[in-house]
Design a protein around this motif. Structure first.
Motif, short mmCIF file in Angstrom:
data_model
loop_
_atom_site.label_atom_id
_atom_site.label_comp_id
_atom_site.label_asym_id
_atom_site.label_seq_id
_atom_site.Cartn_x
_atom_site.Cartn_y
_atom_site.Cartn_z
N LEU A 1 0.85 -1.18 0.00
CA LEU A 1 0.00 0.00 0.00
C LEU A 1 0.89 1.23 0.00
O LEU A 1 1.78 1.36 0.84
CB LEU A 1 -0.93 -0.01 1.22
N THR A 2 0.65 2.13 -0.94
CA THR A 2 1.45 3.34 -1.09
C THR A 2 0.59 4.57 -0.87
O THR A 2 -0.52 4.65 -1.42
CB THR A 2 2.07 3.41 -2.51
N ASP B 1 8.19 0.80 3.76
CA ASP B 1 9.06 1.35 2.70
C ASP B 1 9.80 0.33 1.86
O ASP B 1 10.66 0.71 1.06
CB ASP B 1 10.08 2.34 3.27
N GLY B 2 9.48 -0.94 1.93
CA GLY B 2 10.18 -1.89 1.07
C GLY B 2 9.80 -1.80 -0.38
O GLY B 2 10.55 -2.21 -1.26
N TYR B 3 8.62 -1.26 -0.67
CA TYR B 3 8.08 -1.32 -2.03
C TYR B 3 8.33 -0.06 -2.84
O TYR B 3 8.50 -0.12 -4.04
CB TYR B 3 6.58 -1.59 -1.96
N ASN B 4 8.34 1.07 -2.18
CA ASN B 4 8.34 2.33 -2.93
C ASN B 4 9.39 3.31 -2.44
O ASN B 4 9.24 4.52 -2.57
CB ASN B 4 6.95 2.97 -2.84
N GLU C 1 4.07 -2.97 3.59
CA GLU C 1 4.06 -4.25 2.90
C GLU C 1 3.64 -5.38 3.83
O GLU C 1 4.02 -5.40 5.00
CB GLU C 1 5.46 -4.57 2.34
N TYR C 2 2.87 -6.31 3.28
CA TYR C 2 2.56 -7.60 3.90
C TYR C 2 3.03 -8.65 2.91
O TYR C 2 2.41 -8.82 1.85
CB TYR C 2 1.06 -7.73 4.15
#
Length: 263
Positions: free
Chosen positions: A58-59, A99-102, A191-192
């Protein structure tokens, strides 16, 4: 982003564990008061294929900031995937993070690694402020089948707290982190995840993912400063053209199934 994991004793000679958090790692300021809490899976999602992560990201928008993320899951029993070799090692991790995704600069996360090795299964709990090395929790033990609650809080871009509760045993631990040397968080995604421990589509070697059956993150909630419309991506692992996972959501639950190449 690779991080060391705790294997069985046959791998201990190659493992380097970081020292536990010191008294110098203290959380900085208190969270900003004006926050809202939303169920992680309540927004409209789009599907995204990755090499190594399955779950939900989710961002939030540029005018918002993630403050905390929490969720519960049961540690699955890892098994040899279809077409695999029972004498090999398979490894995966279930974790939540900020913050792992974006965010290219940093990631704060905590979770559990579960491993199949030559017919044996094991699990260990850890936390990480990437790009610093991961750290094993020394004051809490986890086992296959335990119900875990995990949470990550960011007070500032360089201070926060990770918490892990083993609901099956009653044990819990929390580590306050605050260090000017930590890479600054962007505080714009949560993140999940079930998968290996690299970034989405990240390069570098990793052990193959086991068949983990079904893992569901429940009671999944995110606290953030007000944001109009968070963007949600459902991540599925696709390798060599075959989908290995299937993800579904409902309000505060993210369900991740290992499907191999059956779909």
């Amino acid at each position: 982003m690779l991080f060391s994991v705790l294997f069985f004793h046959v791998f201990m000679a190659t493992l380097t564990l970081a020292a536990p958090a010191t008294s110098g790692e203290q959380a900085g300021t208190a969270p900003i008061a004006a926050t809202v809490t939303v169920p992680a899976a309540s927004t409209v999602a789009q599907d995204v294929d990755t090499n190594n992560w399955a779950g939900l990201a989710l961002t939030v928008g540029s005018n918002a900031a993630v403050r905390s993320v929490t969720g519960a899951f049961t540690i699955p029993t890892p098994a040899v995937p279809p077409g695999g070799n029972s004498h090999e090692v398979y490894e995966s991790a279930a974790w939540i993070g900020i913050d792992g995704y974006n965010c290219d600069s940093a990631l704060l996360r905590t979770g559990v690694t579960f491993i199949y090795a030559n017919g044996d299964v094991n699990a260990n709990a850890w936390y990480e402020w990437y790009p610093s090395v991961d750290r094993t929790y020394y004051d809490i033990k986890v086992s296959i089948g335990n119900l875990i609650t995990a949470s990550v809080t960011a007070y500032t871009p360089q201070s926060g707290t990770v918490t892990l509760i083993n609901n099956s045993t009653g044990a819990q631990t929390s580590v306050a982190l605050g260090n000017a040397d930590y890479a600054a968080l962007c505080m714009n995604s949560v993140e999940y995840i079930v998968g290996d421990t690299t970034q989405p589509n990240g390069a570098g070697p990793s052990l193959p993912i086991p068949d983990f059956g079904t893992l569901a993150f429940s009671d999944a909630f995110v606290s953030l400063t007000p944001s109009a419309s968070p963007l949600t991506d459902l991540l599925n692992i696709v390798q060599d053209g075959a989908a290995l996972t299937s993800v579904s959501t409902e309000y505060d639950t993210i369900t991740i199934k290992y499907i191999g190449d059956s779909e």
